[in-house]
Design an enzyme around this catalytic site. Structure first.
Site, PDB file in Angstrom:
ATOM      1  N   HIS A 117       0.923  -1.247   0.066  1.00  0.00           N
ATOM      2  CA  HIS A 117       0.057  -0.041  -0.252  1.00  0.00           C
ATOM      3  C   HIS A 117       0.893   1.293   0.105  1.00  0.00           C
ATOM      4  O   HIS A 117       1.480   1.275  -0.374  1.00  0.00           O
ATOM      5  CB  HIS A 117      -1.071  -0.274   1.500  1.00  0.00           C
ATOM      6  CG  HIS A 117       0.030  -0.222   2.404  1.00  0.00           C
ATOM      7  ND1 HIS A 117       0.291   1.121   3.233  1.00  0.00           N
ATOM      8  CD2 HIS A 117       0.324  -0.928   3.656  1.00  0.00           C
ATOM      9  CE1 HIS A 117       0.376   1.092   4.708  1.00  0.00           C
ATOM     10  NE2 HIS A 117       1.333  -1.162   4.534  1.00  0.00           N
ATOM     11  N   ALA A 118       0.403   2.588  -0.113  1.00  0.00           N
ATOM     12  CA  ALA A 118       0.629   4.217  -0.021  1.00  0.00           C
ATOM     13  C   ALA A 118       2.483   4.079   1.170  1.00  0.00           C
ATOM     14  O   ALA A 118       3.345   4.238   0.115  1.00  0.00           O
ATOM     15  CB  ALA A 118       0.047   4.908   0.174  1.00  0.00           C
TER      16      ALA A 118
END
Length: 90
Positions: A15-16
């Site tokens: 994820h980010a």
């Protein structure tokens, strides 16, 4: 050139925040870093946008390829980050 398959083990995948940590380590090195699903096109491991487009989830296997003067150190540090759940715990 070094190449190794690695499994994404943290719950949220790449994820980010995890991608950002990966890129920060990759950018610390002068070697070229590429990552992607085996058998598919590789992306620039120093680009947040390209790494995020992979959409790698927990359990996915990615191929990490590094080429350059400090490839061994870069590989060791990136594998350590991934195997440490990107510093997010299990």
């Amino acid at each position: 050139m070094l190449s190794q398959d690695v499994r994404i083990i943290n719950k949220l995948g790449m994820h980010a925040r995890a991608a950002s940590k990966f890129i920060a380590v990759a950018k610390h090195h002068i070697s070229k870093v590429e990552i992607g699903f085996p058998g598919q096109d590789m992306v620039n491991g120093k680009s947040i946008m390209q790494v995020m487009t992979l959409g790698a989830e927990q359990g996915d296997t990615l191929n990490l390829t590094i080429e350059g003067e400090d490839e061994q150190q870069a590989m060791e540090e990136l594998l350590a980050l991934i195997n440490d759940y990107f510093g997010e715990g299990e």
